[in-house]
Design a protein around this motif. Structure first.
Motif, mmCIF file in Angstrom:
data_model
loop_
_atom_site.group_PDB
_atom_site.id
_atom_site.type_symbol
_atom_site.label_atom_id
_atom_site.label_comp_id
_atom_site.label_asym_id
_atom_site.label_seq_id
_atom_site.Cartn_x
_atom_site.Cartn_y
_atom_site.Cartn_z
ATOM 1 N N SER A 145 0.826 -1.210 0.000
ATOM 2 C CA SER A 145 0.000 0.000 0.000
ATOM 3 C C SER A 145 0.858 1.256 0.000
ATOM 4 O O SER A 145 0.428 2.300 -0.503
ATOM 5 N N ALA A 146 2.077 1.150 0.561
ATOM 6 C CA ALA A 146 2.993 2.287 0.572
ATOM 7 C C ALA A 146 3.852 2.349 -0.682
ATOM 8 O O ALA A 146 4.690 3.252 -0.811
ATOM 9 N N GLY A 147 3.671 1.408 -1.620
ATOM 10 C CA GLY A 147 4.375 1.452 -2.895
ATOM 11 C C GLY A 147 5.547 0.510 -3.035
ATOM 12 O O GLY A 147 6.215 0.504 -4.071
ATOM 13 N N ASP A 148 5.820 -0.330 -2.030
ATOM 14 C CA ASP A 148 6.948 -1.262 -2.093
ATOM 15 C C ASP A 148 6.408 -2.684 -2.175
ATOM 16 O O ASP A 148 5.995 -3.261 -1.171
ATOM 17 N N ALA A 149 6.431 -3.255 -3.372
ATOM 18 C CA ALA A 149 5.984 -4.637 -3.543
ATOM 19 C C ALA A 149 7.145 -5.615 -3.584
ATOM 20 O O ALA A 149 6.939 -6.828 -3.475
ATOM 21 N N ARG A 150 8.369 -5.117 -3.725
ATOM 22 C CA ARG A 150 9.514 -6.027 -3.849
ATOM 23 C C ARG A 150 9.909 -6.640 -2.520
ATOM 24 O O ARG A 150 10.294 -7.815 -2.465
ATOM 25 N N THR A 151 9.852 -5.868 -1.449
ATOM 26 C CA THR A 151 10.214 -6.426 -0.138
ATOM 27 C C THR A 151 9.274 -7.557 0.264
ATOM 28 O O THR A 151 9.743 -8.626 0.693
ATOM 29 N N PRO A 152 7.940 -7.401 0.146
ATOM 30 C CA PRO A 152 7.068 -8.554 0.427
ATOM 31 C C PRO A 152 7.366 -9.747 -0.476
ATOM 32 O O PRO A 152 7.209 -10.887 -0.048
ATOM 33 N N MET A 153 7.788 -9.483 -1.717
ATOM 34 C CA MET A 153 8.138 -10.582 -2.620
ATOM 35 C C MET A 153 9.326 -11.370 -2.072
ATOM 36 O O MET A 153 9.301 -12.603 -2.015
ATOM 37 N N VAL A 154 10.375 -10.662 -1.656
ATOM 38 C CA VAL A 154 11.561 -11.331 -1.112
ATOM 39 C C VAL A 154 11.196 -12.110 0.149
ATOM 40 O O VAL A 154 11.604 -13.271 0.320
ATOM 41 N N LEU A 155 10.425 -11.480 1.039
ATOM 42 C CA LEU A 155 10.007 -12.163 2.261
ATOM 43 C C LEU A 155 9.116 -13.365 1.950
ATOM 44 O O LEU A 155 9.247 -14.426 2.569
ATOM 45 N N GLY A 156 8.217 -13.194 0.986
ATOM 46 C CA GLY A 156 7.314 -14.283 0.623
ATOM 47 C C GLY A 156 8.039 -15.469 0.027
ATOM 48 O O GLY A 156 7.750 -16.631 0.349
ATOM 49 N N ILE A 157 9.006 -15.202 -0.852
ATOM 50 C CA ILE A 157 9.778 -16.295 -1.441
ATOM 51 C C ILE A 157 10.616 -16.987 -0.371
ATOM 52 O O ILE A 157 10.724 -18.227 -0.340
ATOM 53 N N SER A 158 11.203 -16.193 0.534
ATOM 54 C CA SER A 158 11.985 -16.782 1.626
ATOM 55 C C SER A 158 11.108 -17.666 2.504
ATOM 56 O O SER A 158 11.505 -18.776 2.892
ATOM 57 N N LEU A 159 9.913 -17.169 2.821
ATOM 58 C CA LEU A 159 8.967 -17.950 3.620
ATOM 59 C C LEU A 159 8.620 -19.253 2.924
ATOM 60 O O LEU A 159 8.595 -20.328 3.546
ATOM 61 N N THR A 160 8.378 -19.186 1.625
ATOM 62 C CA THR A 160 7.968 -20.372 0.882
ATOM 63 C C THR A 160 9.081 -21.403 0.809
ATOM 64 O O THR A 160 8.850 -22.607 1.001
ATOM 65 N N VAL A 161 10.295 -20.957 0.526
ATOM 66 C CA VAL A 161 11.429 -21.890 0.447
ATOM 67 C C VAL A 161 11.633 -22.586 1.795
ATOM 68 O O VAL A 161 11.789 -23.812 1.863
ATOM 69 N N LEU A 162 11.611 -21.800 2.862
ATOM 70 C CA LEU A 162 11.763 -22.373 4.196
ATOM 71 C C LEU A 162 10.617 -23.326 4.512
ATOM 72 O O LEU A 162 10.822 -24.415 5.083
ATOM 73 N N ASN A 163 9.420 -22.933 4.113
ATOM 74 C CA ASN A 163 8.234 -23.756 4.349
ATOM 75 C C ASN A 163 8.328 -25.092 3.630
ATOM 76 O O ASN A 163 8.039 -26.154 4.202
ATOM 77 N N VAL A 164 8.729 -25.066 2.368
ATOM 78 C CA VAL A 164 8.849 -26.301 1.590
ATOM 79 C C VAL A 164 9.875 -27.235 2.227
ATOM 80 O O VAL A 164 9.641 -28.442 2.377
ATOM 81 N N ILE A 165 11.031 -26.672 2.613
ATOM 82 C CA ILE A 165 12.078 -27.503 3.227
ATOM 83 C C ILE A 165 11.561 -28.168 4.501
ATOM 84 O O ILE A 165 11.716 -29.381 4.709
#
Length: 448
Positions: free
Chosen positions: A148-168
């Motif tokens: 909402s504040a204009g930064d979509a890349r940081t949530p992307m990095v956090l989301g991908i990190s969460l997913t990789v960790l989750n899958v492992i």
């Protein structure tokens, strides 16, 4: 490049990667345990979402306020809003969501007609999900605030990190590894809770120390600000009720599915086709919905309503094109898609192919509907999507199923057609309501 696309593509990528993690879970349990595990996760997630969406509705209210304040250049109000959303959601998750969800889980599984073997797999999964939901809620909150504040890349990095960790973690905990035993279906919930908790702790550290486009405010007090909390509920509560209504409708739909002949096979097919494969449509559409909401809200805050409207129209066109591409796969290679999830039972495959071909058309309608929903919510009109959802996701599809059941024998194809008609209705009503333009005059503000 349109502003809506700059915000949308990181969110779409995050959703795709996150959705792949859910698919990995279903593939693992489907091949290691069988269709009962697929149905268990599908039923549990449907129930879990009913309650979580109410808490997460605060984040819609937060997003409306943050986007408008950022558009006005008032970052202090945006930071205060983020902090108040955080403390409110943690209170609800720890003191309401966890305890009630834990004790109500058996009755909720009975309500969706979960078969005994499915219930045995689902009960520990859903209880773990309820008790340890706070980590995922913090992640959702942060993603909404940053976008909402204009930064979509940081949530992307956090989301991908969460997913990789989750899958492992899920691969280890579902199957077992060395001294770690195989936890089966509940291992999926354990892995998700651990991964989201770790990412949430890192996110809170960053919000406290600064460095992102939003942060926790300093010198404003750490207690509740009731004016902001009331604003969060004023704009967010309709979205929460909308989400609950839609998922309650989904639970009733599961009950209808469980009542047909071969109900267990139908629920397993629904869990994979609708909850997993249809995510290929909703991943992109939800990303576009969030982007449309953020860009529309910022432009309205900056006094540019025409630009806000155009961003939503662009998002809708992108969503429709993406849904069409996925629909081609659903139409022409449904058996191959189902085989990925270990679905080889003839009854399950027949029902799944039937559903996927219906969804190949339905996806077009839901993709467009979601982007216009984002436009309405982002500009502060959160009530219209609520009313539209009640009509299109509850009254229409459940009414069709009930009518057919009263006059004839309800079959799976009747339920799938009811879903299609509901999506068509939601699309039409959302487009008409947004184009009426009444969102242009909605005021959003809090005191300093």
């Amino acid at each position: 490049m349109p502003a809506v696309w700059k915000l949308a593509w990181p969110t779409m990528l995050t959703n795709i990667v996150g959705g792949l993690q859910a698919m990995v879970d279903q593939v693992l349990v489907g091949n290691l345990i069988g269709p009962k595990a697929n149905a268990a996760i599908g039923d549990s997630n449907q129930i879990f979402l009913i309650v979580v969406i109410f808490v997460a509705s605060l984040f819609t209210g937060m997003s409306v306020l943050v986007a408008r304040f950022v558009g006005q250049g008032d970052h202090d109000k945006a930071d205060r809003t983020v902090y108040q959303a955080f403390i409110t959601s943690i209170f609800l998750a720890v003191f309401i969501l966890g305890p009630i969800g834990y004790f109500a889980s058996p009755a909720l599984l009975d309500f969706v007609n979960a078969a005994p073997d499915v219930k045995a797999e689902a009960l520990p999964f859903i209880r773990i999900s309820f008790l340890f939901s706070s980590g995922m809620l913090v992640f959702f909150m942060l993603g909404g605030a940053l976008r909402s504040a204009g930064d979509a890349r940081t949530p992307m990095v956090l989301g991908i990190s969460l997913t990789v960790l989750n899958v492992i973690l899920n691969v280890i905990l579902i199957r077992g590894l060395g001294p770690i035993p195989a936890f089966g279906t509940k291992g999926s919930a354990m892995g998700t809770s651990i991964a989201s908790g770790l990412v949430a702790l890192y996110s809170l550290y960053k919000l406290w120390h600064g460095g992102w486009v939003v942060s926790f405010p300093r010198g404003k007090g750490w207690g509740p600000d009731w004016e902001i909390i009331r604003a969060l509920f004023r704009f967010g509560l309709p979205t929460g009720i909308q989400g609950i209504a839609m998922n309650v409708g989904g639970v009733f739909m599961l009950a209808f599915i469980g009542s047909v002949a071969h109900g267990g096979a139908a629920q397993a097919a629904f869990a994979v086709c609708y909850s997993q494969l249809f995510s290929l449509v909703t991943w992109t559409s939800v990303g576009l919905m969030g982007a449309a909401a953020a860009v529309a809200g910022q432009n309205l805050g900056a006094g540019k309503p025409d630009r806000a409207a155009e961003s939503v129209h662009v998002a809708a066109r992108i969503g429709a094109a993406s849904a069409a591409a996925v629909g081609i796969m659903f139409m022409f290679i449904p058996q191959q898609l189902l085989a990925i999830f270990g679905m080889r039972d003839p009854a399950v495959v027949h029902i799944g192919v039937q559903l996927l071909r219906i969804l190949s058309v339905s996806g077009l309608f839901i993709a467009v509907a979601l982007t216009y929903t984002g436009g309405l919510q982002g500009t502060g009109d959160t009530k219209s999507p609520l009313y539209i959802s009640i009509i299109s996701q509850i009254l229409v599809p459940l009414g069709i199923c009930f009518a057919v059941q009263r006059v004839s024998t309800l079959d799976t194809i009747d339920i799938w057609i009811a879903i299609l008609v509901g999506h068509l209705t939601r699309c039409a009503l959302s487009v008409v309501r947004f184009n009426q333009g009444k969102w242009r005059g909605i005021a959003v503000d809090i005191k300093r």
